[in-house]
Design a protein around this motif. Sequence first.
Motif, PDB file in Angstrom:
ATOM      1  N   TYR A   5      34.100  46.289  36.908  1.00  0.00           N
ATOM      2  CA  TYR A   5      33.634  45.594  38.106  1.00  0.00           C
ATOM      3  C   TYR A   5      32.255  46.174  38.402  1.00  0.00           C
ATOM      4  N   ILE A  17      38.524  47.705  44.140  1.00  0.00           N
ATOM      5  CA  ILE A  17      39.135  46.602  43.390  1.00  0.00           C
ATOM      6  C   ILE A  17      39.539  47.070  41.992  1.00  0.00           C
ATOM      7  N   HIS A  21      43.387  46.956  40.663  1.00  0.00           N
ATOM      8  CA  HIS A  21      43.677  46.188  39.447  1.00  0.00           C
ATOM      9  C   HIS A  21      44.437  47.058  38.447  1.00  0.00           C
ATOM     10  N   ILE A 144      33.186  41.796  35.762  1.00  0.00           N
ATOM     11  CA  ILE A 144      33.451  41.052  36.994  1.00  0.00           C
ATOM     12  C   ILE A 144      32.384  41.467  37.994  1.00  0.00           C
ATOM     13  N   VAL A 146      30.909  41.812  41.445  1.00  0.00           N
ATOM     14  CA  VAL A 146      31.390  41.842  42.827  1.00  0.00           C
ATOM     15  C   VAL A 146      30.211  41.616  43.771  1.00  0.00           C
ATOM     16  N   TYR A 176      33.490  36.550  35.496  1.00  0.00           N
ATOM     17  CA  TYR A 176      34.002  36.263  36.829  1.00  0.00           C
ATOM     18  C   TYR A 176      33.031  36.794  37.881  1.00  0.00           C
ATOM     19  N   LEU A 178      33.254  37.836  41.939  1.00  0.00           N
ATOM     20  CA  LEU A 178      34.206  38.092  43.009  1.00  0.00           C
ATOM     21  C   LEU A 178      33.491  38.187  44.356  1.00  0.00           C
ATOM     22  N   ASN A 180      33.356  39.205  48.035  1.00  0.00           N
ATOM     23  CA  ASN A 180      34.114  40.196  48.792  1.00  0.00           C
ATOM     24  C   ASN A 180      33.647  40.240  50.250  1.00  0.00           C
ATOM     25  N   LEU A 210      35.977  33.710  41.626  1.00  0.00           N
ATOM     26  CA  LEU A 210      37.342  34.055  42.011  1.00  0.00           C
ATOM     27  C   LEU A 210      37.573  33.774  43.495  1.00  0.00           C
ATOM     28  N   CYS A 212      38.107  34.462  47.336  1.00  0.00           N
ATOM     29  CA  CYS A 212      37.467  35.492  48.156  1.00  0.00           C
ATOM     30  C   CYS A 212      38.461  36.578  48.558  1.00  0.00           C
ATOM     31  N   PHE A 255      45.379  37.132  42.792  1.00  0.00           N
ATOM     32  CA  PHE A 255      43.994  37.269  42.340  1.00  0.00           C
ATOM     33  C   PHE A 255      43.923  37.838  40.919  1.00  0.00           C
ATOM     34  N   TYR A 256      44.690  38.906  40.644  1.00  0.00           N
ATOM     35  CA  TYR A 256      44.631  39.560  39.341  1.00  0.00           C
ATOM     36  C   TYR A 256      45.260  38.727  38.224  1.00  0.00           C
TER      37      TYR A 256
END
Length: 260
Positions: A5, A17, A21, A144, A146, A176, A178, A180, A210, A212, A255-256
């Motif tokens: 991330y 996160i 995860h 990912i 963020v 992805y 994300l 936040n 993804l 929120c 989400f995961y």
Amino acid sequence: MTYTYFCKKGGVGKTTITGEHAAYLAKQGKKVLIVSVDDQNSIFEMFGCSDKVFDREDNYFEHYIAKACRLEDVLIPIRENIYAVKTLNTDMLSKKLTLERFFEKQFTEMVQDLAGRFDFVFFDLPPSSNRTSELILDYVDTVILVVQLNKLGVNGFYNTLQYFVDTGLDLNKIRYVLPNGFSKQKSVPAVALEELTALVEEYLDNAQILPCVPEKASIQSLQTKGVSTFDDDIKNLTPYEKLQKKAIWEMLSEFYKIIV
């Protein structure tokens, strides 16, 4: 599988996160490793294991890369099925990687060795620019990105893309995005999400946005007690915190499941 991330802006929730995860996957019986490539080693704090960072001075990531110790020496158990590795000095590590090409090869081999021993490996990176982050971002299967839902967060999205371009990293690694810090009661996150959605469509052809993640105050309140959302031991939580934990567990689980 290897993940990170990432964002070029600090304080967006990357470590939080990442840890959740890892806990989610470990709950399913997967063997998970978190490599803290940030000398703050805050991943240990969120699991209530900060004391393990300082209990020994000869078991850092750098010792393993230099082959001064075995893998078993640097693996620190923080939950069932979850192990973490701590870093001593990211700046010095990056300097050595920049100046010594042989050490860069050795570093890459060690990272590959770690990935081969676990079902999932997460790299917790700092937001700063350094050679260590570049090598890991180039190596991992999935990034990912963020993004905090405010003006500074959107700027962090821009800065991250520019960082990838400037260092020759593959933007397709960002699979992805994300968002936040969403809140239905505030207008700023909604505006930022609309802008972010347009930017992802314009600059990241292969990235999926993804769902929120809401404002993280409730997650942080659990972390102050060293409790992960997926922990079974909740005897030290208040009734309200137990309700919060259940709601977060349901949200993060859905989400995961999306990330593969």
